[in-house]
Structures are given as C-alpha cells and as structure tokens.
Design an enzyme around this catalytic site. Sequence first.
Site, PDB file in Angstrom:
ATOM      1  N   GLU A  92     -45.219 -35.942  38.291  1.00 58.79           N
ATOM      2  CA  GLU A  92     -44.096 -35.389  39.049  1.00 58.79           C
ATOM      3  C   GLU A  92     -43.105 -34.780  38.070  1.00 58.79           C
ATOM      4  O   GLU A  92     -42.536 -35.467  37.239  1.00 58.79           O
ATOM      5  CB  GLU A  92     -43.365 -36.454  39.872  1.00 58.79           C
ATOM      6  N   ASP A 117     -43.598 -40.924  38.965  1.00 55.91           N
ATOM      7  CA  ASP A 117     -42.237 -40.478  39.266  1.00 55.91           C
ATOM      8  C   ASP A 117     -41.444 -40.170  37.994  1.00 55.91           C
ATOM      9  O   ASP A 117     -41.352 -41.021  37.101  1.00 55.91           O
ATOM     10  CB  ASP A 117     -41.516 -41.584  40.042  1.00 55.91           C
ATOM     11  N   HIS A 119     -39.951 -35.507  50.122  1.00 53.22           N
ATOM     12  CA  HIS A 119     -38.769 -36.282  50.505  1.00 53.22           C
ATOM     13  C   HIS A 119     -37.524 -35.897  49.710  1.00 53.22           C
ATOM     14  O   HIS A 119     -36.465 -36.470  49.934  1.00 53.22           O
ATOM     15  CB  HIS A 119     -39.075 -37.767  50.300  1.00 53.22           C
TER      16      HIS A 119
END
Length: 584
Positions: free
Chosen positions: A284, A230, A351
């Site tokens: 990411e 992340d 998301h």
Amino acid sequence: MRKSIVLIFFIVASIILCGNAQEQSNIKNNQTKTWWKEAIVYQLYPRSFKDSDGDGVGDLKGIISKLDYLKSLGIDAVWLNPIFSSPNDDNGYDISDYRNIMKEFGSMKDFEELLAGLHKRKIKLVLDMVLNHSSDEHEWFKQAKSSRTNPYRNYYHWWPEEKGKPTPRYSFFDVNNDAWKYEAETKSYYLHYFSQKQPDLNWENEKLRNEVYDMMKFWLDKGIDGLRMDAFQYVSKDTTWKKYPDGYEKDIIKYYGMGPNLHNYLKEMNKSVISKYNVMTVAEGAGSTLEDAHSLVDEDRHELNMAYHFEIMDIGNDPKGYKLSDLKKAFTKWDYSFANKGWLAIFLGNHDVPRMVSKYGDDSQQFRAYSSKLLTTLIMTMRGTPFYFNGDELGMSNIKFNNIDDYRDIATVNGYKTAKAKREDLKAFLDKQKFISRDNTRTPLQWDASANAGFSTGKPWIKVNPNYKTVNVATEEKNPFSELSYFKKIVALRKSQPVFVYGDYKVYDIENQDVYCFTRVDGNDKVLVILNFTKKDLSYTIDKNINTVNAKLLINNYEGMNAIDNNTVKLKAWQSLAFKIHQP
Ligand code: NOJ
C-alpha cells in the site's frame, strides 16, 4: 573420475542457467500465470458491512451471514480492513493486540468460521497488516513508555528531552500536525506519523522485526491467502533525524517513503515469512516514482508482489472536476511501465477516498447508475488485479454530511480542529469534506429498504446514506439492469476472457477529454473498450487502425446501442462498451 566431475559440473551449471533463463523470460513477458493476477479482490470494510448483534457496528458474524452474497458476486478474494484488537482511534489501524480479534467484531472462533466459510466458497482472504505503527494501548508501548530502560523501549522511536526539541516531523492526523508527542513519565518525545495514539514502531530493532514476522506466521498458518501491507513504505526512518526543507510535507512520500533500510527489511521478511507461503502481498503506497514501485514488487526483487500506488487517487480531488486526459495518462503511464515486469492493483475506490461514483462519475439521480457502471467497466477491463470497494457494486455515493458532528473519521474530526485553531474558513472546510472525507465511503452497506438499510437493528456507528431506499442489494438483486446485476455480469466476463487479465493495454486518442478508448490484446484475443465520461450523447470516431468490422459486443451499460458505422459510434451519456475485435 575427473571427467565425470567435469560432466556433473556442466549438468548442474546448465540446470541453473536454464532455470535463470526461464525466470528471465517469465519476467520479460509478464504472462506467468498466477492466481493473484487473475483474482478479483473485493475490499470489505467490516465496521460497515453487516452488524449481527445490534450494537450498531459491523462484525465477523455479520460477514458470515452474507457469505452467499459474496459468492454471488463472483469475486475471488476478500480483503478485510483490520479486524485486530483496537481502541479504534483510526478505525482499527491502531492495533493493541495483533493476535486477537477486536471485541466489537467478535472472537477468534468467529474468524476461523469466516475463513472456513470463505474457503468453502473458493474465496481467498487477504488481511491488513498495520506494521508501521501500533496503538499506544499495545502492551509493547505501555512497557516502552514506562521507563527508559524497559526492554520494549526500543520498539518505538524516542527523542530524550535533554537533546532539546526534536527535529520537526509532520503528522497526518495530529491537530497540530506534530509527529512528536511528549511523554512526561520518561521525559521524552515519541514519534507518530499518524495520530498520537499510533506510535511508530522502530523497525531498526531486530527483536521487533522478528516479533512481527512471528505474528505474520501466526495468521498465515491459520490459512489466510494474502497480506495488504498498510503504509509499509514508511517503516524505515532516517534515524539521523535531519531537517527537511520548508514545505516538505506537501511532498511527504518523497521524505517519509522508501527509507534507507526498507528493502533490507522487505527482503528479510520475504525470506523468513512470505516466501514460505503462496500468498498475495500488496504494497500500500509504492514510493513516489515508477522505479520505487518496481523496486518493491518486481519478481526478481523478492520483496512484495503487487503495487497499490496513489497516483490515480490523487486525481479528482477538486469538486470542480478533473481532466479525463489526466486520468488516462496516469493509468497509461503505470500500465506501460508495468507491461513487462511487476504487477499493479487497479482501483478507483477504497476506505480512504470518496465513493468512486461521486469522485470520478456523476452521482446525480440521472447519471449515478450509468456512470457507476462505466467506472466498474474501467476497473474490470484494465490490466492489473481489480480491488473493488464494497458498496460500489450497488452504485453507493457520498453521503455529504452537513454537520461536523456527523463525522467519525479522525482525519476530518482533527482536520476541523486544526482549521478552527488556525481560524480558517470552517464552511469551506466542511464543503470540501462533503467531497473528500473518508467517511463518505464508510457509511453502512445498504442491504434493503428497511430501517438502517438492513445493516443493523441498533443505531449505526455512522449514519446510513438516505438513498438506501432505492440503492440497496434487495432491490438491485431483482433488477437485471441494476448496478449490482451489471457488476456480476462484468465480473463473469472478466473471468471468462483471460485477455482482460494478461492482454497488453494500448490507449488511443489520449488527449480526448470526453472518451476513454483502449484495447487489450493477447495474441489473437483482442478487445476494444470505449467509455463516454460525459453526460452528453456524442458521436465518437474510433482510431482508423482499429478494425471494427465484425466487432462483437461483449458488454454494454445501456440496454441498446447504435451499430458502429464506418468506425463511428454514437454513445449515450456515460455509456460504456466493450467489444471483441479482430484488428489490430
Ligand atoms: C492507510 C490506511 O488505509 C488508512 O485508513 C490509515 O488511516 C493509515 N494507513 C494509517 O494506518
């Protein structure tokens, strides 16, 4: 004696050289077969997937109860959004204990059962590693803020008050977009690129890095199969804290991403952790250029192995629509650049973005199902590892809340406060959120037509999309032409045709604003994909260099099609077709 030493030297040298040559040639053709290149990854948002205990929040036991559903999809891996202990300021992206499971989600025992259940069904598990920041409720931060001399102080970035006001830094979620928060206890500011409850970890500190690597091993030793890193592109900060030019926040990745030590950290992490396991590692965010992305994932870099870049995500954020040629150009630019080296993740939803059908397709009653199947076709026929967001297989669409009180996402909730403080047009803000808010995609998975779509017996943490009465698993499982049935069919197709994984991609007619046409070619294995991105029936002439004689239909999102006549095909609104062909 001398002779034999020379001989041994030559043998060893040639083994090394051959090895390198082999590696070089693998790097060149991108055909090295690897499980994570062939995998189809299903992104599962645990908070909204299935609630087992009626508290309105999805949990691990809920996922366990749906393992057979996951198996029925035909996917190979599940990426779970963060499941670690968290006060949920940013739905789990604020971790207070990296080695424990969030109470609302269950226990470590549940996790182990889930992992075993997935593995039993030959499904791999990818976990979300949130390493740019922790929660302010993490023990490290509690210690760090208690005194300037605390041993954990340097786990975070601090700016002492006596140095005056800190150099401005932009925060994504802060109401004032200020990334420095003042802490009275130690008369210092701490850095938080995201919310105030997400202090940035100080990767300059070797002790912190080693602690993080140990934690990663803890999960890898449990047998997980991959890591999604992340916001990792932000971990290395410019600690000279120089001033950025006005308006830098509009091009934030250029300033925050790819910091001076990022590659050193990744190489170190690769050496001490990743290289010891056969795992998929996903970056990411991948910097702001193709070169940045390559530097993170090319095989010879020994860092990560797959780039999840944002360029496609940045297209289509205007409710008025987007130019199909922009989408094609973005896919094409990235594919062509990664044709020989490196590897990409392919996705249209996650998301953090609206539902793919509402953003890139047409979520009207008439075309929702067709356009959603078309987008699924695009993802499943491109080169790269598909990352497919849960619920998209049902054709789930944006919920489009009217009221700010219905939103749960910190980005929208704080964005509203910011707009209010700046006396901006709040109606315009809310209208925009109906299209772009992350909550659109975080509504509960629609299992059946019963109360709360069968997601929970309690009050769901976020409202269920009212279209659940018709858009749901139970209904779609019974219909062989549903979005769900189509998804399973195309997943099986991709798995049966390696050309969809390894074949070269070539785009045709790139300026055409209606139709996306491309081929995938792997030796004699050739496929042609034609996607009508409009709500018009139209006639499309396929490039004359593509020989469609004896083209064999592989998949069609309508029940029938018109034959290709002299390289011209009549397409229905949002029709998608894939053929096996012989030329080129
Ligand atoms: C990226 C995640 O996908 C997003 O949901 C989160 O808010 C930020 N990183 C911060 O962790």
